[in-house]
Design a protein around this motif. Structure first.
Motif, mmCIF file in Angstrom:
data_model
loop_
_atom_site.group_PDB
_atom_site.id
_atom_site.type_symbol
_atom_site.label_atom_id
_atom_site.label_comp_id
_atom_site.label_asym_id
_atom_site.label_seq_id
_atom_site.Cartn_x
_atom_site.Cartn_y
_atom_site.Cartn_z
ATOM 1 N N ILE A 130 -5.577 4.544 -4.070
ATOM 2 C CA ILE A 130 -5.008 3.437 -4.829
ATOM 3 C C ILE A 130 -5.514 3.434 -6.268
ATOM 4 O O ILE A 130 -4.746 3.274 -7.209
ATOM 5 C CB ILE A 130 -5.322 2.086 -4.135
ATOM 6 N N ASN A 145 3.000 6.881 -4.544
ATOM 7 C CA ASN A 145 2.938 6.040 -3.361
ATOM 8 C C ASN A 145 2.080 6.671 -2.290
ATOM 9 O O ASN A 145 1.932 7.880 -2.275
ATOM 10 C CB ASN A 145 4.349 5.926 -2.788
ATOM 11 N N PRO A 229 5.151 3.823 3.528
ATOM 12 C CA PRO A 229 6.449 3.624 4.170
ATOM 13 C C PRO A 229 7.077 4.947 4.553
ATOM 14 O O PRO A 229 7.112 5.881 3.776
ATOM 15 C CB PRO A 229 7.294 2.925 3.102
ATOM 16 N N VAL C 57 13.099 -1.065 2.828
ATOM 17 C CA VAL C 57 11.955 -0.663 3.634
ATOM 18 C C VAL C 57 11.340 -1.929 4.222
ATOM 19 O O VAL C 57 10.892 -2.812 3.492
ATOM 20 C CB VAL C 57 10.893 0.084 2.801
ATOM 21 N N THR C 92 14.597 1.621 6.589
ATOM 22 C CA THR C 92 13.454 2.265 7.241
ATOM 23 C C THR C 92 12.512 1.169 7.684
ATOM 24 O O THR C 92 12.252 0.233 6.931
ATOM 25 C CB THR C 92 12.677 3.157 6.246
ATOM 26 N N ASP C 94 8.708 0.330 9.075
ATOM 27 C CA ASP C 94 7.335 0.758 9.331
ATOM 28 C C ASP C 94 6.620 -0.358 10.069
ATOM 29 O O ASP C 94 7.007 -1.513 9.949
ATOM 30 C CB ASP C 94 6.618 1.018 8.007
ATOM 31 N N GLY C 109 -3.191 -2.278 -2.820
ATOM 32 C CA GLY C 109 -2.204 -1.903 -3.815
ATOM 33 C C GLY C 109 -1.092 -1.019 -3.314
ATOM 34 O O GLY C 109 -0.347 -0.444 -4.105
ATOM 35 N N ALA C 110 -0.935 -0.897 -1.997
ATOM 36 C CA ALA C 110 0.141 -0.049 -1.480
ATOM 37 C C ALA C 110 1.488 -0.588 -1.915
ATOM 38 O O ALA C 110 1.720 -1.784 -1.900
ATOM 39 C CB ALA C 110 0.062 0.005 0.038
ATOM 40 N N THR C 111 2.382 0.304 -2.309
ATOM 41 C CA THR C 111 3.708 -0.134 -2.730
ATOM 42 C C THR C 111 4.747 0.511 -1.832
ATOM 43 O O THR C 111 4.446 1.366 -1.026
ATOM 44 C CB THR C 111 4.016 0.305 -4.172
ATOM 45 N N GLY C 112 5.972 0.068 -1.983
ATOM 46 C CA GLY C 112 7.055 0.700 -1.249
ATOM 47 C C GLY C 112 7.702 -0.194 -0.217
ATOM 48 O O GLY C 112 8.735 0.146 0.331
ATOM 49 N N TYR C 113 7.082 -1.331 0.080
ATOM 50 C CA TYR C 113 7.683 -2.221 1.076
ATOM 51 C C TYR C 113 8.521 -3.292 0.393
ATOM 52 O O TYR C 113 8.121 -3.860 -0.614
ATOM 53 C CB TYR C 113 6.592 -2.880 1.918
#
Lengths: 288, 301, 397
Positions: A130, A145, A229, C57, C92, C94, C109-113
């Motif tokens: 991160i 990502n 994801p 997502v 998609t 998850d 800080g994960a992104t994409g959802y």
């Protein structure tokens, strides 16, 4: 002095050892048998038998999420094994056959990934990625990502250590005279390596690669932390299933993986035997 | 290669000391370069993350569970000495030790037996050992849940014999069984590798020397296979100590182990400084222990 | 080597410190970066009704939304496929297995959802952390379908960041045949040593959740699930510890408690309503009615009412599609299919005419008003949360 004659004297002990080994094998295979048997269970209950059926296998083949998780697992496992085997073998050779300044520190560093508790390794990788993404995002304007790549990178981390340990063990046990003779025979170092050292350490390299493959395929904790994801792997998916509601689909998946790995291993054995038989025939020819 | 180089160099040293120096340097540099890719990889993707976490361990947990990297303190380290934490560490230590000892006692005769078969049979037997471990680890452990459960096959067998209803699942014993099962191959493999490479003529000679076969074993076979024992015990003990899955799936209400506890800190409690401090101390202990153990037992399994 | 280590340490410190810069604050918080680099939630997106801006997502619990062969087997519409068809985007999904896992990922800080499904108390935590995007209400007209009970809940009073998804209760599942005829429908079944007196070893499972377990103990003692009194909380923890010491609790399990109940491993299970019903329904065949052997009830003292929600992370890549999806699920028919699949209560009043009667009429799923009165939402207690977690871990020691 053969091994056989060394033991033949110890008749009763031999029988005890054999019996002990049978029990151990039984212990190894008991859960596997349970898994296989219940994968054909008609009922939803994973522990109560309700007749035989193939419904779970059918359901497994139709479950897109499961199949894509399987695909992800294979991709991650193969790639991380390849990279870590190459890096690990090179490292093992360097550590065992050369002497250079920072060797001792590197020695310690090599063992750390094995010593670190799984959860800590997982947390470390997550925070690292991160932060790294953040910095990359600032510099280039587009933030990467969490994905299959981050999983692969994390797996390589601990796999390098495993491969190195295994190959080093093999190297340490080799007769150094063989390599010295090779160095005399072949003018080029590379040729000496390829013709003599590499075949000698090949069992170690393969063993290390096999270990790395297994560890990668089985990894749950680290993978679930750093996956993003669309990058769920099979163990993580199974973990989710176990947590939400167990059905014998899991058993069916396990049996499938068992069959695949058995085929791989037996296949490689056959190839090896085939190669050995061919060499033996060649030697016979030359002798004549 | 180093040896050959050294011998040649020793000769050359008499005549050309400069040549000797540059040759050694070249050897050394070659080695360094060969190790460099792996080295660099581990530095970037392991050492740096580890340092980041180390920094975290001096931070504080905010009210909502975020990590504040400002008020540096040793609070997390102080908490390591709480009764609760020490109790969990002690339980994990005990279980890991028990697992390692059991694995060793079970694996040695097993590995010995296999290693003393003919070459083809040996290979086949080892493959048969590995095959169960090619199923998913999670599912295998879960299978033990089924086997040890109230309505599982073990209970059925025991009931048939008439021993009654033992409560195995969700106890320390269940965790122990799961740990032993999961780590047997890690003990068997190094032991097998070590025993298989033994010089049997030595064993034979020992048997001639000592009238008693057991003495021969104790004085010759066992010490010679020591690298395998050391390798196996390390590969078993360390993962067991920090194990997470087995206690989660097979453990009960009051059997919390280190792995679950650390995971709890990172997730439910969201106290990353404390989790990091705990991880670091454990890691340091393991490292020191391994180094000491290595020195005593000899390297290269 | 020393120099190398020094350089590494500096890099690590810089990396950690660079996590978030707000122009010279003395303390830095790690992992709060959104693309704008601020700690407040992102403002509402500019989305028209039904507008999409890319594929969806979804980050959800497992088996929570009907899709694939599972949906077919349950006789319910594949909602994800339906959405894909109606809006021409792909979906998609998850999975996460706990609210804390969700929060950890987002905090790091994960992104994409695009759409996430946090539980009630987690929503307020995420709002405080600045991890949620404000909803644009005119892109969600189906909001009007909601049951007033679920509008403006305590964890998001102005309803700016979430939409309710499904709701349920936490209570006790039992195996009728193993308990005496007149057992008390109270938390005492777990906590009272006298009742039942002859309970064997390991016959009970508790949820692996500090707030739920302590909440049950607190209600049994007559306190609120959201107590902020240290004495009360400690009393609850002591009660839990005593129960553990009696040896009647097999394990803490939030995932397979219903399986363990129906397989005979336990006879009393602390758990979530919908999980039990799904299990009982799956177990029943034409010849066998699982409801004769097993049941679920909310204890007399009251308990926890929970609602899972839909929210949009602040850094969602496709906020407009996210809004469209949320609105889609709030549609009467779609909302009903959700309930028909996972047997939880629907917060959607308009959906009631499409929900299967056996679900609507079941008092365990849709409790009567007098029971609803005794139920509480678990609230975010800020600093107090840590205390709950701490005493829970200690009690388990």
């Amino acid at each position: 002095m053969t091994v056989q004659s060394a033991i033949r004297r110890r008749g009763p002990l031999e029988r005890v050892l054999a019996a002990h080994s049978w029990v151990v094998y039984l212990f190894f295979y008991a859960p596997i048998i349970v898994l296989i048997v219940f994968s054909f269970n008609d009922g939803r209950q994973v522990s109560i038998w309700q007749g035989a059926s193939l419904r779970w296998y059918r359901q497994m083949l139709e479950d897109q999420a499961l199949l894509s998780a399987l695909r992800n697992s294979l991709i991650v496992a193969v790639l991380s094994t390849l990279v870590s085997t190459v890096l690990g073998t090179a490292t093992a050779l360097a550590m065992e056959r050369f002497r250079f300044r920072t060797q001792r520190v590197y020695d310690g560093l090599l063992y750390l990934p094995i010593i670190v508790p799984e959860v800590t390794l997982a947390a470390m990788m997550l925070v690292f990625f991160i932060q790294a993404f953040d910095i990359i995002g600032r510099i280039t304007g587009s933030t990467p990502n969490l994905s299959l790549t981050t999983i692969i990178l994390s797996h390589i981390c601990f796999n390098i250590s495993f491969v190195t340990v295994v190959v080093r063990a093999r190297l340490a046990g080799l007769d150094p005279n063989l390599e010295e003779a090779a160095a005399d025979l072949y003018a080029s170092r590379w040729k000496a390596f390829r013709r003599v050292t590499l075949p000698l350490i090949m069992p170690g390299v393969l063993g290390g690669a096999l270990l790395a493959l297994t560890m990668s395929l089985d990894d749950v904790v680290t993978t679930s932390f750093v996956s993003g994801p669309g990058s769920t792997t099979l163990p993580v998916y199974v973990f989710g299933l176990v947590k939400k509601g167990v059905t014998p689909v899991i058993n069916a998946v396990s049996v499938l993986m068992l069959l695949v790995s058995m085929t791989l291993v037996l296949g490689s054995l056959v190839v090896q035997q085939g190669g050995g038989a061919r060499k033996a025939r060649q030697r016979k020819k030359e002798a004549i | 290669m180093a040896r050959r180089g050294k011998a040649a160099l020793e000769e050359a040293a008499v005549v050309t000391p400069d040549l000797e120096r540059s040759a050694t340097k070249a050897e050394s540099r070659r080695g360094f370069l060969m190790a460099l890719p792996g080295y660099a990889y581990l530095i970037i993707f392991f050492a740096v993350p580890m340092l980041i976490i180390f920094v975290y361990s001096f931070g504080t947990r905010s009210a909502t569970g975020k990590t504040i990297l400002g008020n540096w303190n040793l609070e997390s380290y102080r908490r390591l000495f709480d009764d609760l934490v020490l109790g969990i560490i002690w339980r994990s230590l005990w279980l890991a030790l028990a697992t390692t000892v059991i694995c060793l006692l079970v694996s040695y005769p097993f590995a010995y037996y296999i290693a003393t078969r003919g070459p083809r049979l040996r290979g086949l037997l080892m493959v048969l050992v590995m095959i169960p471990f090619w199923t998913n680890f999670l599912v295998r452990t879960y299978a033990w849940r089924l086997i040890l459960g109230r309505s599982g096959p073990l209970a059925a067998v025991l009931g048939f014999i008439g021993v009654g209803e033992p409560r195995l699942l969700f106890t320390n014993s269940a965790i122990l069984i799961g740990l032993v099962y999961g780590h047997l191959p890690f003990m068997v493999l190094p032991l097998y590798a070590s025993i298989e490479r033994l010089d049997w003529s030595l064993v034979e000679a020992a048997r001639d020397l000592y009238a008693n076969g057991w003495k021969a074993f104790g004085k010759v076979t066992l010490p010679l296979s020591m690298p395998g024992v050391v390798g196996g015990t390390i590969l078993t003990f360390i993962p067991c100590f920090g194990a997470y899955i087995e206690p989660e799936l097979l453990g009960g209400a009051q059997t919390m182990m280190l792995g679950s506890f650390i995971e709890n800190q990172y997730y439910a409690v969201s106290d990353w400084p404390f989790g990091s401090a705990l991880s670091f101390v454990i890691m340091a202990l393991m490292l020191v222990g391994t180094i000491v153990y290595f020195r005593k037992g000899g390297r290269s399994a | 080597m020393k120099r190398l280590t020094l350089i590494l340490a500096v890099i690590a410190l810089l990396a950690a410190a660079c996590g978030d810069d707000e122009g010279g604050t003395t303390t830095t918080e790690a992992g709060t970066t959104t693309t704008a680099g601020s700690t407040t939630s992102a403002g509402p997106a500019e989305c028209a009704l039904g507008e999409t801006d890319g594929d969806l997502v979804l980050y959800n619990w497992t088996q929570y939304i009907p899709t694939g062969p599972d949906a077919e087997e349950a006789g319910v519409t594949d909602l994800l496929a339906k959405f894909e068809e109606e809006f021409g985007v792909s979906v998609t999904q998850d999975y996460f297995t706990s609210n804390e896992e969700l929060r950890s990922k987002l905090q790091a800080g994960a992104t994409g959802y695009d759409v996430i499904v946090p539980s009630d108390y987690m929503v307020s935590m995420l709002i405080t952390d600045g991890l949620l995007m404000e909803l644009q209400m005119d892109a969600i007209p189906n909001f009007a379908n909601l049951d007033p009970e679920f509008i403006n809940p305590p964890f998001d009073p102005e309803h700016r960041y979430h939409m309710p998804y499904q709701w349920g209760t936490t209570g006790i599942g039992v195996a009728w045949n193993e308990l005496p005829e007149d057992f008390p429908t109270s938390w005492g079944l777990i906590f009272d040593p006298a009742n039942p007196a002859d309970l064997g070893r390991g016959q009970i499972t508790l949820l692996d959740d500090a707030r739920e377990v302590l909440g049950a103990a607190l209600r049994y003692l007559g306190y609120s699930v959201n107590s902020t009194s240290e004495t009360e909380i400690q009393a609850a923890a002591d009660l839990v510890k005593d129960t553990l010491n009696r040896g009647v609790v097999a394990t803490f399990d939030s995932d397979t408690f219903e399986n363990m109940l129906t397989s005979g491993e336990t006879i009393i299970a602390h758990g979530y309503s919908g999980d039990f019903f799904l299990e009982f329904d799956n177990l029943s065949t034409d010849d066998y009615d699982a409801w004769e052997d097993f049941g679920y009830f909310v204890p007399d003292e009251g308990g926890v009412l929970w609602v899972d929600t839909m929210a949009i992370p602040a850094n969602a890549p496709h906020p407009c599609t996210a809004h469209a999806f949320i609105n889609f699920l709030l549609d009467a028919e779609n909302g009903a299919e959700l309930t028909n699949y996972n047997w939880y209560g629907s917060p959607n009043a308009a959906a009631e005419e499409f929900i299967w009667p056996e679900i609507l009429e079941d008092p365990a799923i849709y409790p009567p008003p007098e029971v609803m009165e005794r139920l509480e939402f678990i609230a975010d207690l800020g600093e107090m949360n840590a205390l709950y977690e701490q005493v829970f871990t200690e009690a388990r020691g």
